[in-house]
Structures are given as C-alpha cells and as structure tokens.
Design a protein around this motif. Structure first.
Motif, mmCIF file in Angstrom:
data_model
loop_
_atom_site.group_PDB
_atom_site.id
_atom_site.type_symbol
_atom_site.label_atom_id
_atom_site.label_comp_id
_atom_site.label_asym_id
_atom_site.label_seq_id
_atom_site.Cartn_x
_atom_site.Cartn_y
_atom_site.Cartn_z
ATOM 1 N N PRO A 39 0.790 -1.235 0.000
ATOM 2 C CA PRO A 39 0.000 0.000 0.000
ATOM 3 C C PRO A 39 0.825 1.290 0.000
ATOM 4 O O PRO A 39 0.448 2.261 -0.660
ATOM 5 N N THR A 40 1.948 1.320 0.714
ATOM 6 C CA THR A 40 2.755 2.546 0.728
ATOM 7 C C THR A 40 3.415 2.739 -0.630
ATOM 8 O O THR A 40 3.488 3.850 -1.162
ATOM 9 N N HIS A 90 3.944 6.625 7.205
ATOM 10 C CA HIS A 90 2.590 6.685 7.767
ATOM 11 C C HIS A 90 2.616 6.660 9.287
ATOM 12 O O HIS A 90 3.676 6.784 9.910
ATOM 13 N N GLY A 160 1.463 -0.443 10.128
ATOM 14 C CA GLY A 160 0.019 -0.241 10.157
ATOM 15 C C GLY A 160 -0.720 -1.542 10.440
ATOM 16 O O GLY A 160 -1.658 -1.589 11.252
ATOM 17 N N SER A 161 -0.288 -2.617 9.781
ATOM 18 C CA SER A 161 -0.958 -3.902 9.962
ATOM 19 C C SER A 161 -0.722 -4.460 11.373
ATOM 20 O O SER A 161 -1.564 -5.193 11.903
ATOM 21 N N GLY A 183 6.618 -5.933 4.171
ATOM 22 C CA GLY A 183 5.542 -5.099 3.652
ATOM 23 C C GLY A 183 4.328 -5.983 3.490
ATOM 24 O O GLY A 183 4.453 -7.218 3.402
ATOM 25 N N THR A 184 3.141 -5.373 3.433
ATOM 26 C CA THR A 184 1.952 -6.221 3.331
ATOM 27 C C THR A 184 1.635 -6.600 1.883
ATOM 28 O O THR A 184 0.713 -7.375 1.654
ATOM 29 N N GLN A 202 -4.463 -2.520 5.317
ATOM 30 C CA GLN A 202 -5.026 -1.329 4.668
ATOM 31 C C GLN A 202 -5.922 -1.732 3.498
ATOM 32 O O GLN A 202 -5.553 -2.591 2.689
#
Ligand code: ASP
Length: 322
Positions: A39-40, A90, A160-161, A183-184, A202
């Motif tokens: 997402p980023t 973020h 974030g996750s 990373g997701t 996200q």
C-alpha cells in the motif's frame, strides 16, 4: 576602475539565487520503507508519477525495507537536505516506531521536516478463503478455539498492519501468531495462498483481492462504512468496535529549504486535486486530506499531536519489539 565597475555590476546581476531556484533540476528519490507492491509503494508510485509531471522531473522509487520501515526512514534522515531525497511513510513509520524502537538513531519530530499530509486508509479484517467463517463473531470464536493454528501477517512491529492486529486483539480478546513481512504486499499474497490466515490490512492493499474473491473481508476499522466497500460492515456493527486509520505523509531531511518544501507541497496538492487520482484513491477506500490539512505547518502540528496520542496508547499497551 573600469574593471572594478564591470565586476561590481556583474556581481549585482548574478545576485545569489534563492535556494529553491532551479529546483528540481534532476530526479527526486522517494524512499518507500516497505516492499514493492504494497500500500505505501502504491501511494508513492501514484504520487510520484503525477508530482514528477508537476515539477518537470522524474521521481525514482527506492524501496528500502526492514524494521517496520525504520531503515528506509533513517536513509532519508541521513540524506542531504536538498529536496532530492524524501520520505513517504505513515502512522507506523513516523509515529509508532518512535515509541517502539528504543534504539532508533533519529528523532522523527525534529530530524525531518513535514512536506504534506497524504490520504488516510482504514484497515480491513480479512482472512484466507480456507478459514471456515463468515462473520466477525464466527472468526473470533474460531480464533479462540484454534489459538495455535492461525497465523496473521504484519509488516513488522509498529507497522500499520501490526497496529491493526493490536486493535483486533484488544477489541476481540482473540489472538493469533504474528508473522512479520517486509511489507503487506508480499503478506497478502501469502494470505491468498493460505500460508497465513488473517490480516488487518489497509483497504488499498486488500480490497482489490476481496473484490476478486481471493480473500474474505469481515469488517472495516472505521466509524462509518466506506462508499468504496459499502457491503463491508464497520467493526462496531460486526460486534467489536475498533477504529484505526493509517494516514500517510511526505517528509524531507531537517534543513531542507522552505521554498523547496513549498514546491513539493504544491505538487502534492495538485496531484490529489486531479479528479482521476482522487477517484482511484477513493475507490480503494482512502480518505483524502483537504488542502488546508496538507499545508506543511498544519501537517507538522497533526504529526506532533498523533505522536503524543500514540505514545500513550503504545506505552499503555506495553508492546515489545522482539
Ligand atoms: N504500509 C505497509 C506496506 O506498504 C504495510 C503496513 O504498514 O502494514 O507494506
């Protein structure tokens, strides 16, 4: 005498230019602290492409990953403050990591200057299709009945996750094993393949896969349903209130001249005013900041307030970095 007059007038005509004059005259590196395809990275590529057109120079995406984004952020902190190396991040990378990583070699509030606030993204509770549940209540019961069998992906402690997983644990009392990724983007691929079973991720990363039927969504961590996914209930509606929004931003190294920051800020505002970009982001469940919220000073104040708020939340939650 004549020589001196000529030299004096020559000097006057080439009076020192302001720092930002001529900026940018070469490509700008945008450091993404997570994997490509996440997402980023997606936000960085959309912003970079359009900001590059505004500024007449290309943006180069540099995925420097590790330690929930704190390695990539450190690279920007150490870069020359000339506007040619900037940071996207973020709530996790630029707030949570400041509390969680005790040996961070930089100060997130003073070693960077704010350029602009970027869209905010709620999280979706999602599972692989192999998990035999259909509602959040069923999922919570299933996790409680199978505590050791279920793994969930995060982008590392503080990402974030991970903040989403913490909110999930607190709201439901259920737990699962956390598997860290860089990373997701890669994590959601493993979710599709049922290598992991759960994520609180996200929406910009998970929603396309939910729409394609590759994973299942249970709830959105927002106060109200999102127009982009109106069929997905809020976590409160699904019985377990949790609200987490992962806002993003751009920063430059401390000492970057204000007129360079202003040029980058104007390019970011123009980018988010582009109707096609706005529509694309909203379709992924992202909330766009107003131009006033995007101003560097307003974003700086917001960043400081979020830092204080999350420091307390994370200290109270007693999260440990393994
Ligand atoms: N934003 C991260 C990424 O791009 C994921 C996260 O913070 O959870 O992979």
């Amino acid at each position: 005498m004549l020589r001196r007059t000529v030299l004096t007038s020559l000097a006057a005509s080439v009076a020192t230019p302001a720092f930002g004059d001529g900026y940018p005259d070469r490509p700008i590196t945008l450091v993404v602290p997570f994997s490509a395809g996440g997402p980023t990275d997606l936000l960085a590529r959309v912003m970079g492409e359009r900001m590059g057109k505004e500024l007449g120079q290309q943006f180069i995406i540099d995925n420097t990953t590790g330690a929930a984004g704190s390695i990539g952020v450190g690279k920007v902190v150490r870069a020359a403050p000339d506007g040619y190396t900037i940071s996207i991040g973020h709530l996790g990378t630029h707030v949570a990591n400041g509390t969680l990583y005790k040996n961070l070699s930089y100060d997130l509030l003073t070693d960077l200057v704010p350029i602009t606030r970027l869209p905010s993204n709620p999280l979706l509770v999602v599972t692989s299709n192999a998990v035999p549940t259909k509602s959040l209540k069923e999922l919570v019961d299933y996790l409680k009945a199978n505590p050791d069998k279920i793994s969930g992906g995060t982008a590392g402690v503080g990402s974030g996750s991970h903040l989403g997983a913490l909110a999930f644990f607190a709201a439901t009392g259920a737990k699962y094993q956390l598997v860290p990724y860089r990373g997701t983007g890669p994590a959601v691929q493993d979710l599709i393949a049922n290598q992991i079973q759960v994520m609180v991720d996200q929406s910009s990363n998970s929603l396309p896969h939910v729409r394609a039927g590759k994973i299942r969504a249970y709830a959105v961590t927002a106060k109200t349903r999102s127009a982009a996914m109106a069929d997905i209930p809020t976590a409160a509606e699904a019985g377990y209130p949790m609200e987490v929004a992962i806002w993003h931003g751009l920063w430059a190294p401390k000492g970057t001249p204000p007129d360079i920051v202003a040029k980058l800020n104007a390019a970011a505002i123009a980018t988010l005013q582009d109707p096609a970009i706005k529509a694309r982001m909203e379709d992924l469940g992202q909330d766009l900041p107003t131009s006033a919220e995007m101003a560097p000073a307003a974003f700086g104040a917001f960043h400081r307030a979020e830092f204080a708020k999350w420091k307390k939340i994370l200290e109270d939650a007693d999260v440990k970095v393994e």
